[in-house]
Motif scaffolding. Structure first.
Motif, PDB file in Angstrom:
ATOM      1  N   UNK A  78      22.029  36.249  59.621  1.00  0.00           N
ATOM      2  CA  UNK A  78      23.053  36.398  58.573  1.00  0.00           C
ATOM      3  C   UNK A  78      23.923  35.148  58.620  1.00  0.00           C
ATOM      4  N   UNK A  79      24.015  34.448  57.476  1.00  0.00           N
ATOM      5  CA  UNK A  79      24.884  33.269  57.410  1.00  0.00           C
ATOM      6  C   UNK A  79      25.419  33.166  55.986  1.00  0.00           C
ATOM      7  N   UNK A  80      26.631  33.672  55.814  1.00  0.00           N
ATOM      8  CA  UNK A  80      27.265  33.767  54.493  1.00  0.00           C
ATOM      9  C   UNK A  80      28.562  32.957  54.525  1.00  0.00           C
ATOM     10  N   UNK A  81      28.822  32.251  53.436  1.00  0.00           N
ATOM     11  CA  UNK A  81      30.061  31.480  53.316  1.00  0.00           C
ATOM     12  C   UNK A  81      31.067  32.266  52.470  1.00  0.00           C
ATOM     13  N   UNK A  82      32.299  32.342  52.944  1.00  0.00           N
ATOM     14  CA  UNK A  82      33.385  33.014  52.224  1.00  0.00           C
ATOM     15  C   UNK A  82      34.302  31.909  51.683  1.00  0.00           C
ATOM     16  N   UNK A  83      34.401  31.823  50.352  1.00  0.00           N
ATOM     17  CA  UNK A  83      35.015  30.646  49.725  1.00  0.00           C
ATOM     18  C   UNK A  83      36.072  31.078  48.701  1.00  0.00           C
ATOM     19  N   UNK A  84      37.320  30.674  48.893  1.00  0.00           N
ATOM     20  CA  UNK A  84      38.330  30.997  47.873  1.00  0.00           C
ATOM     21  C   UNK A  84      38.052  30.252  46.571  1.00  0.00           C
ATOM     22  N   UNK A  85      38.384  30.885  45.469  1.00  0.00           N
ATOM     23  CA  UNK A  85      38.167  30.258  44.152  1.00  0.00           C
ATOM     24  C   UNK A  85      39.056  29.029  43.982  1.00  0.00           C
ATOM     25  N   UNK A  86      40.232  29.071  44.631  1.00  0.00           N
ATOM     26  CA  UNK A  86      41.198  27.974  44.550  1.00  0.00           C
ATOM     27  C   UNK A  86      40.788  26.874  45.540  1.00  0.00           C
ATOM     28  N   UNK A  87      40.870  25.620  45.114  1.00  0.00           N
ATOM     29  CA  UNK A  87      40.473  24.512  45.994  1.00  0.00           C
ATOM     30  C   UNK A  87      41.591  24.137  46.963  1.00  0.00           C
ATOM     31  N   UNK A  88      41.286  24.242  48.264  1.00  0.00           N
ATOM     32  CA  UNK A  88      42.120  23.671  49.332  1.00  0.00           C
ATOM     33  C   UNK A  88      41.155  23.007  50.296  1.00  0.00           C
ATOM     34  N   UNK A  89      41.576  21.920  50.927  1.00  0.00           N
ATOM     35  CA  UNK A  89      40.648  21.129  51.745  1.00  0.00           C
ATOM     36  C   UNK A  89      40.164  21.878  52.980  1.00  0.00           C
ATOM     37  N   UNK A  90      41.039  22.672  53.579  1.00  0.00           N
ATOM     38  CA  UNK A  90      40.646  23.358  54.825  1.00  0.00           C
ATOM     39  C   UNK A  90      41.526  24.589  55.026  1.00  0.00           C
ATOM     40  N   UNK A  91      41.225  25.350  56.073  1.00  0.00           N
ATOM     41  CA  UNK A  91      41.898  26.641  56.274  1.00  0.00           C
ATOM     42  C   UNK A  91      43.379  26.470  56.615  1.00  0.00           C
ATOM     43  N   UNK A  92      43.727  25.368  57.269  1.00  0.00           N
ATOM     44  CA  UNK A  92      45.141  25.125  57.579  1.00  0.00           C
ATOM     45  C   UNK A  92      45.943  24.986  56.292  1.00  0.00           C
ATOM     46  N   UNK A  93      45.401  24.197  55.374  1.00  0.00           N
ATOM     47  CA  UNK A  93      46.112  23.989  54.102  1.00  0.00           C
ATOM     48  C   UNK A  93      46.192  25.276  53.298  1.00  0.00           C
ATOM     49  N   UNK A  94      45.097  26.047  53.276  1.00  0.00           N
ATOM     50  CA  UNK A  94      45.122  27.307  52.524  1.00  0.00           C
ATOM     51  C   UNK A  94      46.124  28.286  53.129  1.00  0.00           C
ATOM     52  N   UNK A  95      46.075  28.469  54.434  1.00  0.00           N
ATOM     53  CA  UNK A  95      46.939  29.469  55.077  1.00  0.00           C
ATOM     54  C   UNK A  95      48.415  29.161  54.841  1.00  0.00           C
ATOM     55  N   UNK A  96      48.770  27.870  54.852  1.00  0.00           N
ATOM     56  CA  UNK A  96      50.172  27.497  54.647  1.00  0.00           C
ATOM     57  C   UNK A  96      50.560  27.551  53.170  1.00  0.00           C
ATOM     58  N   UNK A  97      49.618  27.218  52.267  1.00  0.00           N
ATOM     59  CA  UNK A  97      49.944  27.139  50.842  1.00  0.00           C
ATOM     60  C   UNK A  97      49.890  28.502  50.163  1.00  0.00           C
TER      61      UNK A  97
END
Ligand code: AMP
Ligand code: ZN
Length: 112
Positions: free
Chosen positions: A39-58
């Motif tokens: 099993x290898x699935x990617x979970x991807x937000x529709x909104x573009x952020x470069x990485x998880x640090x940027x997404x979590x803070x934004x």
């Protein structure tokens, strides 16, 4: 990398095909093109952020949605044991600079 030449933005817009597994209001889940485990699935937000640090803070709301979609996919496809990882930065192995979590499992769900 900007949203214009981002491969995951193109998958989200439908410009490039992918094997969709599940989706939510803020994120989609699709099979990795080069699976490292059964099993290898990617979970991807529709909104573009470069990485998880940027997404979590934004945008913690979208981060929450990503985590919940990962949880749903792990329950759908695995017996429970899995890894949910976010490579962050080239030196950590990140190659696509649109935040994504990898759900990887050696124990796919068995029927019956
Ligand atoms: P990372 O190294 O964490 O940036 O992971 C990027 C992942 O995206 C790799 O596991 C690739 O196999 C995967 N990948 C790249 N292009 C595609 C694509 N078009 N469809 C599905 N998965 C992809
Ligand atoms: Zn993108």
């Amino acid at each position: 990398m900007t949203t214009e030449n981002c491969i995951f933005c193109k998958i989200i817009s439908g410009e490039i095909p992918a094997q969709l597994v599940a989706e939510s209001e803020h994120a989609i889940a699709f099979n990795d093109i080069s699976p490292q485990q059964p099993v290898h699935v990617l979970i991807v937000p529709r909104e573009h952020h470069a990485n998880v640090t940027e997404l979590a803070l934004a945008n913690p709301l979208v981060m929450q949605d990503v985590m919940q979609l990962g949880a749903k996919v792990s329950q759908m496809l695995t017996e429970g044991s899995h890894r949910f990882t976010f490579n962050t930065g080239a030196a950590a192995g990140q190659t696509v600079f649109h935040v994504h979590g990898h759900i990887m499992s050696k124990t796919p769900k068995t029927n019956g």
